[in-house]
Design a protein around this motif. Structure first.
Motif, PDB file in Angstrom:
ATOM      1  N   VAL A  39     -18.203  28.099  72.078  1.00  0.00           N
ATOM      2  CA  VAL A  39     -17.571  29.247  72.706  1.00  0.00           C
ATOM      3  C   VAL A  39     -16.103  29.238  72.309  1.00  0.00           C
ATOM      4  O   VAL A  39     -15.539  28.195  71.976  1.00  0.00           O
ATOM      5  N   GLY A  40     -15.489  30.415  72.340  1.00  0.00           N
ATOM      6  CA  GLY A  40     -14.094  30.456  71.952  1.00  0.00           C
ATOM      7  C   GLY A  40     -13.432  31.775  72.265  1.00  0.00           C
ATOM      8  O   GLY A  40     -14.087  32.772  72.612  1.00  0.00           O
ATOM      9  N   MET A  41     -12.122  31.759  72.124  1.00  0.00           N
ATOM     10  CA  MET A  41     -11.300  32.941  72.327  1.00  0.00           C
ATOM     11  C   MET A  41     -10.228  32.954  71.248  1.00  0.00           C
ATOM     12  O   MET A  41      -9.669  31.904  70.907  1.00  0.00           O
ATOM     13  N   GLN A  42      -9.927  34.141  70.731  1.00  0.00           N
ATOM     14  CA  GLN A  42      -8.870  34.290  69.740  1.00  0.00           C
ATOM     15  C   GLN A  42      -7.988  35.479  70.095  1.00  0.00           C
ATOM     16  O   GLN A  42      -8.493  36.537  70.499  1.00  0.00           O
ATOM     17  N   TYR A  43      -6.710  35.261  69.934  1.00  0.00           N
ATOM     18  CA  TYR A  43      -5.737  36.324  70.161  1.00  0.00           C
ATOM     19  C   TYR A  43      -4.891  36.450  68.898  1.00  0.00           C
ATOM     20  O   TYR A  43      -4.332  35.455  68.407  1.00  0.00           O
ATOM     21  N   ILE A  44      -4.812  37.662  68.357  1.00  0.00           N
ATOM     22  CA  ILE A  44      -4.046  37.918  67.140  1.00  0.00           C
ATOM     23  C   ILE A  44      -3.026  39.018  67.439  1.00  0.00           C
ATOM     24  O   ILE A  44      -3.391  40.091  67.943  1.00  0.00           O
ATOM     25  N   ARG A  45      -1.781  38.748  67.132  1.00  0.00           N
ATOM     26  CA  ARG A  45      -0.721  39.762  67.258  1.00  0.00           C
ATOM     27  C   ARG A  45      -0.103  39.980  65.886  1.00  0.00           C
ATOM     28  O   ARG A  45       0.346  39.034  65.238  1.00  0.00           O
ATOM     29  N   ASN A  46      -0.097  41.227  65.476  1.00  0.00           N
ATOM     30  CA  ASN A  46       0.463  41.587  64.172  1.00  0.00           C
ATOM     31  C   ASN A  46       1.616  42.545  64.414  1.00  0.00           C
ATOM     32  O   ASN A  46       1.417  43.653  64.923  1.00  0.00           O
ATOM     33  N   TYR A  47       2.803  42.102  64.040  1.00  0.00           N
ATOM     34  CA  TYR A  47       4.016  42.879  64.328  1.00  0.00           C
ATOM     35  C   TYR A  47       4.773  43.120  63.028  1.00  0.00           C
ATOM     36  O   TYR A  47       4.990  42.199  62.230  1.00  0.00           O
ATOM     37  N   PHE A  48       5.154  44.369  62.802  1.00  0.00           N
ATOM     38  CA  PHE A  48       5.957  44.708  61.631  1.00  0.00           C
ATOM     39  C   PHE A  48       7.077  45.647  62.052  1.00  0.00           C
ATOM     40  O   PHE A  48       6.837  46.672  62.703  1.00  0.00           O
ATOM     41  N   SER A  49       8.288  45.291  61.688  1.00  0.00           N
ATOM     42  CA  SER A  49       9.450  46.107  61.994  1.00  0.00           C
ATOM     43  C   SER A  49      10.257  46.300  60.720  1.00  0.00           C
ATOM     44  O   SER A  49      10.455  45.349  59.942  1.00  0.00           O
ATOM     45  N   SER A  50      10.713  47.520  60.505  1.00  0.00           N
ATOM     46  CA  SER A  50      11.476  47.825  59.297  1.00  0.00           C
ATOM     47  C   SER A  50      12.688  48.656  59.664  1.00  0.00           C
ATOM     48  O   SER A  50      12.592  49.625  60.437  1.00  0.00           O
ATOM     49  N   THR A  51      13.824  48.261  59.145  1.00  0.00           N
ATOM     50  CA  THR A  51      15.060  49.018  59.300  1.00  0.00           C
ATOM     51  C   THR A  51      15.636  49.219  57.905  1.00  0.00           C
ATOM     52  O   THR A  51      15.786  48.253  57.149  1.00  0.00           O
ATOM     53  N   GLY A  52      15.927  50.451  57.577  1.00  0.00           N
ATOM     54  CA  GLY A  52      16.411  50.717  56.233  1.00  0.00           C
ATOM     55  C   GLY A  52      17.431  51.818  56.201  1.00  0.00           C
ATOM     56  O   GLY A  52      17.596  52.590  57.164  1.00  0.00           O
ATOM     57  N   GLY A  53      18.105  51.892  55.083  1.00  0.00           N
ATOM     58  CA  GLY A  53      19.090  52.942  54.916  1.00  0.00           C
ATOM     59  C   GLY A  53      19.328  53.226  53.451  1.00  0.00           C
ATOM     60  O   GLY A  53      19.002  52.428  52.570  1.00  0.00           O
ATOM     61  N   THR A  54      19.898  54.391  53.198  1.00  0.00           N
ATOM     62  CA  THR A  54      20.266  54.783  51.848  1.00  0.00           C
ATOM     63  C   THR A  54      21.703  55.272  51.858  1.00  0.00           C
ATOM     64  O   THR A  54      22.194  55.807  52.858  1.00  0.00           O
ATOM     65  N   GLY A  55      22.350  55.071  50.746  1.00  0.00           N
ATOM     66  CA  GLY A  55      23.708  55.556  50.579  1.00  0.00           C
ATOM     67  C   GLY A  55      23.861  56.247  49.246  1.00  0.00           C
ATOM     68  O   GLY A  55      23.405  55.734  48.216  1.00  0.00           O
ATOM     69  N   GLN A  56      24.468  57.431  49.267  1.00  0.00           N
ATOM     70  CA  GLN A  56      24.699  58.214  48.051  1.00  0.00           C
ATOM     71  C   GLN A  56      26.205  58.344  47.830  1.00  0.00           C
ATOM     72  O   GLN A  56      26.958  58.607  48.775  1.00  0.00           O
ATOM     73  N   GLY A  57      26.614  58.191  46.586  1.00  0.00           N
ATOM     74  CA  GLY A  57      28.024  58.321  46.244  1.00  0.00           C
ATOM     75  C   GLY A  57      28.796  57.052  46.506  1.00  0.00           C
ATOM     76  O   GLY A  57      29.540  56.945  47.483  1.00  0.00           O
ATOM     77  N   LEU A  58      28.624  56.068  45.636  1.00  0.00           N
ATOM     78  CA  LEU A  58      29.318  54.791  45.783  1.00  0.00           C
ATOM     79  C   LEU A  58      30.634  54.812  45.006  1.00  0.00           C
ATOM     80  O   LEU A  58      30.661  55.224  43.838  1.00  0.00           O
ATOM     81  N   PRO A  59      31.711  54.347  45.604  1.00  0.00           N
ATOM     82  CA  PRO A  59      32.942  54.180  44.834  1.00  0.00           C
ATOM     83  C   PRO A  59      32.759  53.104  43.765  1.00  0.00           C
ATOM     84  O   PRO A  59      31.857  52.266  43.863  1.00  0.00           O
TER      85      PRO A  59
END
Length: 976
Positions: free
Chosen positions: A513-533
């Motif tokens: 007999v058994g028990m399994q717990y699975i947690r799958n977490y994904f977090s994404s933070t991103g950005g873009t920049g146009q016009g670089l000196p």
């Protein structure tokens, strides 16, 4: 060598052979029956009488066999003998092979070593592998197997990037270091994976890393250096020049295709043929390099054993900015170029591992496994990318007169000089921890319990940057940067217990007999920049900035019970049930049940079986089981999406709209499989067969059904209405031809078939197109991702040697063939000579039964104006392809994708003992290996294994992709 020892059915531990002997401390006294087994050997039971603490010596001679039914395998319920399993499971003893194999990642390690397992590895350094077990079952969800390492679920997704770094995407499975692995067990299909639950319908890859062994401390040091070369021939590009015959531009030099000649628009003068790969000064291909250095140490006492390993790996791919472009850019910038632009494809990876096994009490064992991986890789813009390397090389016109908007000569490149293309830098940096703790407690002789806690955590940074006044002209030349940071966290809790009871002299019961717990977490933070000196590299320095953020989380909780009865240790009947609930299910769907029923019978040991001298064992097995595939984290949810509106053309006003309709009854895809087969050992273990038939039926498949247009902003939602079937055969044949103290010769032959069919898409759902330019159609009665198109015939009616549109006849849209191999075969021989000190092994594999889209050639005919069929003098067959492409008919570019590849060759030699001792080593061997040494195929493109990304929808399509490279490596292994 490693062995497993069982005391009354319970594993005591792993032992180290010292001069052919094993040392074992048993927390008991009296007569003890020991069953000693080792992968690749027949198990043997011996009785040992133990009295107090006095050592007892017992010689146990194991007989070598290709397959041992008594070999111990790891399952979700713990250790089991292979003979008890009612399904086929492939074991790969990695630790005994990896030091002599030309492999650098997990995809290469698995390729050709398990029947029914298809591996496609991308050609670029650092690009990921795609693994499929027993075909493709889902149109909407992943077809990747579940991967478990040391009892913990790990992230193994391919295409693992946030911003599509370079077009070729890495695989998180390939993060793993094969040098740290002890063995791999491939659990195929839901009949075997029932107890692994939702997500396991595509099979399970169970990985066990190396452990320490009691005895003296042992050191293993290795060093590897090698070269990477490009053996491929790239398609020629054509361009026809002619003279305009009429109009205001009469007499001028123009492009003169065959159809213009037929219409008397121009007269052909010359035909240019070539490509930039054939010109050394223009080619971005150079020799790559590979270095690998590692050290491992293991040892311990009877109570505590340890294993520690560290490795650094550096691989530089074959791509290099041509010298002519380096000189041009150096002059333009008045400064040197960074190495990331000169060598745009590279991988630096470091891995550390520390495993500890401790006997806490005579009844409790704790195993701690900790691995750390740090990698940084560069991938050039490539594949289906108008600004990519291969498009720049093969996607345009073969002309010597073109210049870009600044007047810079293109020299045969499509639209941008190669130096500008490679100035756009793409990197991915990953730091990853995979940790687990396993506590095994045996309170009584008949009860075993376990608790496993673990986490796979990865922090990933994808960065794409185009510095000011660099990169392709008109494409973010003012400077652009994109940075995405992802956090992947997969957690596992696994609790279980197994009770064993000898009910009668002939009947044994085992309940788990058994028990399994699975947690799958994904977090994404991103950005873009146009016009670089000038000189700026960050988003905060850009003139225009944008940001985004997303989080996905799924949780699964499952319970299972399994009951097995053993009759005289020859017939094993197993029944099991698992029940899963998950956060990704619809709110009105509570849980799903996965049943299993199987039998394994060693029939050769029965009295009615005819006695023969040539059959050693014959086992029959059959099983039925089910598993699932979990929906996406938000597939069942109704949610809203933000948008901005302009009021009177003056200001942006925030608002929301319905983003998804949701489905409260959404369920997992449900795959039920029937599997049957036999294992046969003959001629004293020299000949071994495994044969398996499987039939896998996936119901409740998720299909994106269109909804009524009256629902504002929503056009479709996922529903469980599809049905997909996979069936086929698998064969493993292992033959020991010669086996003496001086010489050994054996081979392994694996093969499989797969027949895939989409049974239904659901009532009212039309066939769903996919693939580039809808070249695939997912229609009931045909394979998933099959290639479809209009057939055509042609007739040069006027006999002028030129085909025009009026000389083509088109048929209806028709199924042309599957895009996934339906047959595969791998042959792996091994020859040992000179007292088995010289070892030569190799692998040749074949795949056939599929069609492949030569999309590179399609582009050259349709948009690049450079395929042979466009110009006068080309064979009519080639002209027909080009004329059909102009009418958006691409069936002329569907080719036979079958191939046979000389995949591996390894030559290993163990140096004389006195040479090793001079270096203070016990053993020293040299290994020379080669990979991708040759290919035979009717496919006319660059290579039949080229692929676009890691997606099934385009997985068998060549479209400006990096083909497989050739590797040569030299390695030295030292054991101290």
């Amino acid at each position: 060598q490693q062995a497993r020892v069982l005391v009354q059915g319970t594993q005591v531990g792993s032992l180290t052979a010292e001069n052919g002997r094993y040392t074992l401390r048993v927390p008991t006294s009296g007569a003890v029956v020991l069953e000693v087994s080792r992968i690749g050997y027949e198990a043997k039971k011996v009785t040992v009488t133990i009295s107090g603490t006095a050592p007892v010596t017992q010689d146990v001679a194991l007989t070598q066999a290709a397959f041992s039914l008594s070999a111990v395998v790891t399952t979700v319920t713990g250790q089991q003998r292979k003979v008890e399993l009612a399904n086929a499971t492939t074991q790969i003893a990695v630790a005994e092979k990896v030091a002599e194999l030309p492999v650098s990642n997990m995809g290469q390690l698995l390729s050709g070593r398990a029947a029914g397992v298809q591996v496609v590895s991308a050609g670029a350094t650092g690009a990921g592998s795609r693994i499929r077990i027993r075909g493709q079952a889902s149109l909407s969800l992943s077809n990747e197997p579940v991967v478990i390492i040391d009892g913990v679920r790990m992230t193994s997704t391919s295409g693992s990037t946030a911003n599509g770094v370079g077009g070729s995407a890495p695989s998180r499975l390939d993060d793993l270091n094969p040098e740290e692995i002890e063995n791999i067990e491939v659990i195929k299909g839901p009949s075997a994976a029932t107890l692994y639950g939702t997500e396991a319908a595509n099979g399970v890859i169970n990985i066990t890393t190396k452990r320490g062994k009691a005895g003296k401390t042992r050191w293993n040091v290795y060093t590897e250096n090698g070269a990477i070369t490009d053996p491929n021939t790239y398609p020629l590009m054509y361009y026809g020049w002619g003279t305009q015959l009429s109009g205001a531009t009469a007499g001028t030099r123009v492009r003169c295709p065959a159809i213009s000649i037929a219409a008397s628009i121009c007269r052909a003068d010359s035909l240019r043929v070539g490509n930039a790969f054939l010109i050394d000064s223009l080619s971005p291909v150079d020799q790559g390099a590979r270095q690998q250095y590692g050290m491992q140490v293991s040892g311990g006492t009877d109570r505590v054993q340890f294993f520690v390993a560290g490795e650094t790996e550096v691989e530089t791919g074959i791509y290099k900015m041509p010298d002519i472009e380096i000189n041009r850019l150096t002059a333009e910038r008045a400064t040197g170029l960074p190495s990331s632009q000169i060598r745009p494809n590279a991988l630096d990876r470091n891995s550390l591992r520390a495993n500890l096994t401790a006997l806490i009490t005579p009844k409790a064992t704790l195993q701690i496994s900790s691995g750390f991986i740090s990698s940084r890789q560069r991938l050039p813009q490539n594949e289906d990318n108008g600004n990519g390397l291969m498009v720049g090389m093969l996607g345009g016109e073969w002309r010597e007169d073109l210049r870009d908007g600044r007047g810079v000569p293109l020299l045969g490149y499509r639209a941008f000089p190669m130096g500008d293309i490679l100035s756009r830098t793409n990197t991915q940096s990953t730091n990853r921890f995979i940790n687990s703790a396993q506590l095994r407690y045996e309170p009584t002789s008949w009860l075993q319990t376990r608790a496993i806690l673990g986490m796979d955590y990865a922090s990933r940074v994808d960065n794409e940057i185009n510095l000011f006044d660099q990169g392709p002209l008109g494409v973010d030349r003012a400077g652009q940067v994109e940075n995405d940071r992802g956090e992947i966290n997969q957690q596992t809790v696994d609790l279980g217990a197994t009770g064993t009871k000898q009910l009668t002299s002939w009947l044994n019961s085992k309940t788990s007999v058994g028990m399994q717990y699975i947690r799958n977490y994904f977090s994404s933070t991103g950005g873009t920049g146009q016009g670089l000196p000038p000189g700026a590299t960050t988003i905060t320095a850009a003139a225009v900035r944008n940001a985004r953020q997303s989080t996905d989380e799924r949780r699964t909780l499952g319970y299972y019970v399994e009951q097995q009865f053993s009759f005289n240790d020859k017939l094993f009947i197993t029944a099991a049930m698992r029940r899963d609930a998950a956060s990704a299910f619809g709110k009105d769907f509570r849980a799903v049940n996965y049943p299993k029923l199987g039998a394994s019978w060693v029939i050769s040991d029965q009295g009615f079986f005819p006695a023969t001298n040539w059959i050693n064992t014959l086992r029959l097995r059959a099983t039925y089981g089910a598993s699932g595939q979990i929906p996406g984290a938000t597939d069942a949810l109704r949610f809203f999406s933000p948008f901005g509106t302009t009021i009177s053309g003056t200001a942006d006003q925030p608002g929301v709209s319905l983003g998804a309709l949701g489905n409260s009854t959404l369920r997992p895809e449900y795959s039920a499989e029937t599997e049957a087969g036999f294992d046969l050992t003959m001629f004293d273990g020299k000949s071994n067969f495994e044969f398996t038939y499987y039939d896998k039926n996936t119901t409740d498949a998720l299909i994106e059904r269109r909804v009524a247009p009256s629902i504002a902003g929503v056009t479709s939602r996922f529903e469980n209405i599809g049905n997909v079937r996979n069936k086929g055969f698998e064969l493993v044949y292992n033959q020991k031809v010669v086996s003496t103290d001086k010489i050994g010769l054996d081979f392994v032959l694996t093969g499989s078939t797969n027949e895939n069919e989409l049974i239904t898409l659901g009532e009212g759902v039309s066939a769903i197109p996919s693939g580039n330019r809808n070249t695939q159609l997912n229609a009931p009665g045909f394979p998933l991702y099959g290639l479809w198109g209009r057939t055509y015939t042609y007739n040069d009616a006027n006999g002028d040697g030129i085909l025009v549109a009026g000389e083509m006849t088109y048929g209806a849209n028709t199924f042309i063939g599957p895009s996934f191999p339906t047959r595969e075969l791998a042959f792996t021989p091994t020859l040992e000579l000179f007292g088995r000190k010289l070892r030569i092994s190799g692998q040749v594999d074949s795949k056939w039964g599929m069609k492949k889209l030569n999309n590179t050639k399609r582009h050259q005919c349709q948009a690049g104006f450079s395929c042979q069929g466009l110009y006068a003098g080309a064979p009519l067959e080639e002209q027909a392809k080009a004329v059909a492409a102009a009418a958006s008919v691409f069936t002329g570019f569907y080719e036979d994708g079958s191939f046979t590849r000389f995949r591996e060759l390894s030559v290993s030699y163990q140096m004389p003992n006195n040479w090793a001792k001079a270096l203070k080593a016990e053993r020293w061997n040299l290994v020379l290996t080669g990979r991708n040494l040759g290919v035979w195929t009717p496919f006319t493109g660059v290579d039949p294994e080229t692929t676009v990304g890691n997606d099934d929808r385009r997985g068998n399509e060549e479209f400006f992709s990096t083909p497989p490279m050739r590797y040569f490596t030299f390695r030295m292994n030292f054991n101290f």
